[in-house]
Enzyme design. Structure first.
Site, PDB file in Angstrom:
ATOM      1  N   GLN A 189       1.581  -7.748  -0.008  1.00  6.54           N
ATOM      2  CA  GLN A 189       2.557  -7.051  -0.848  1.00  6.54           C
ATOM      3  C   GLN A 189       2.115  -5.603  -1.067  1.00  6.54           C
ATOM      4  O   GLN A 189       0.999  -5.344  -1.513  1.00  6.54           O
ATOM      5  CB  GLN A 189       2.705  -7.787  -2.191  1.00  6.54           C
ATOM      6  N   ASP A 237       6.463  -8.997   7.938  1.00  8.55           N
ATOM      7  CA  ASP A 237       7.115  -7.791   7.415  1.00  8.55           C
ATOM      8  C   ASP A 237       7.560  -6.871   8.551  1.00  8.55           C
ATOM      9  O   ASP A 237       8.346  -5.952   8.337  1.00  8.55           O
ATOM     10  CB  ASP A 237       6.128  -7.018   6.512  1.00  8.55           C
ATOM     11  N   LYS A 282       9.838 -14.222  -3.452  1.00 13.18           N
ATOM     12  CA  LYS A 282       9.516 -14.756  -2.123  1.00 13.18           C
ATOM     13  C   LYS A 282       9.082 -16.220  -2.219  1.00 13.18           C
ATOM     14  O   LYS A 282       9.462 -17.050  -1.401  1.00 13.18           O
ATOM     15  CB  LYS A 282       8.419 -13.897  -1.474  1.00 13.18           C
TER      16      LYS A 282
END
Ligand code: NDP
Length: 270
Positions: free
Chosen positions: A97, A120, A53
């Protein structure tokens, strides 16, 4: 002839365009978009995803910050950190994460992220909006799959789509996006009876199971488009949930693993 939908090549094109957009945006607003990723602990897979990322952010010109927190951080400390980022006008996107250590309630953490910074797309309000067909931050893997389908100009209207897997991050949201595109969608899972009988009717087969090479050509309708979301490591090599070599000649288009859905997930995040 079978079309290979190469996520790595498609990603490169999209990221190049995005880079231009980011430059325009930076000129207009005086700073680049800023993504903050929170990494708790030292899970090797998580570290590798976060590194990917960070690399993608650099490629498109985003500012990126990784906040590394110790495995034993308390839930309250993590929630406090998220609250600070929610209130920081110089932060545009927040990603925690997953998975988190067991002593931290993932649901609570996801719900603590501001809906507008939830890149997300896991916050219940973004999830609800997705299912209502409203504009929202989409989860990255399903968004990437839709972009891949668009890249081969498939008209989804009226197509029979079968999604194998009903997870909240892949199966359910991709099914919802396909329905919103007027496809007829069947979701299968481990309790589905006679899976082959269902998958054999699918014009588009999306596979997100987590079982290496489970889907062989006898599951695939001739001429179907096959999207393989699975990422499995077998004897040190990555492979999907679809037996690529076995299915290749039967389908009209297929995604490889690696260089398929994986790179498109990160590109969709950008
Ligand atoms: P989950 O484990 O959350 O879900 C797996 C799904 O597959 C479940 O719904 C399960 O059914 C179903 N399933 C399991 N066995 C069978 C079977 N024999 N027949 C039919 N259905 C079955 O996985 P995820 O959705 O999180 O991930 C799926 C795969 O995709 C994994 O390999 C993962 O690594 C990969 N992945 C890849 C991403 C990418 O960017 N490329 C992103 C996210 C995931 P039930 O609900 O009944 O248990």
């Amino acid at each position: 002839m079978t079309t290979v939908i190469n996520g790595a090549i498609l990603s490169k094109e999209i990221r190049a365009n995005l880079h231009e957009e980011v430059l325009e945006c930076t000129n207009k607003y005086g700073r680049a978009p800023h993504l903050v990723v929170i990494l708790v602990g030292e899970n090797p897979a998580s570290i590798s995803y976060v590194t990917g990322k960070e690399k993608a952010c650099r490629e498109v010109g985003f500012q990126s910050t990784i906040i590394r927190l110790k495995e034993n951080i308390t839930e309250d400390e993590l929630l406090k950190q998220i609250d600070e980022l929610n209130n920081d006008d110089l932060v545009d996107g927040i990603l925690v994460q997953l998975p988190l250590p067991r002593h931290i309630d993932e649901k609570k953490v996801i719900e603590a992220i501001s809906v507008s910074k939830d890149v997300d797309g896991f916050h219940p309000i973004n999830v609800a909006k997705l299912h209502l067909g409203e504009k929202c931050l989409l989860p990255c893997t399903p968004k990437g799959i839709m972009t891949m389908l668009k890249s081969i100009n498939v008209d989804l209207q009226g197509k029979n789509c079968c999604v194998i897997g009903r997870s909240n991050i892949v199966g359910k949201p991709i099914a919802s996006l396909l329905v919103s595109s007027n496809a007829t969608v069947t979701i299968c899972h481990s309790k589905t009876v006679d899976l082959k009988n269902v998958t054999n009717k699918a014009d588009i087969l999306i596979v997100a199971i987590g079982k290496p090479k489970m889907i062989t050509k006898d599951f695939v309708k001739p001429g179907a488009i096959v999207i393989d979301v699975g990422v499995n490591r077998v004897d040190g090599h990555l492979c999907g949930d679809v037996d690529y070599d076995d299915c290749f000649d039967v389908c009209s288009a297929i995604t490889p693993v690696p260089k398929g859905v994986g790179p498109m997930t990160i590109t969709s995040l950008m």
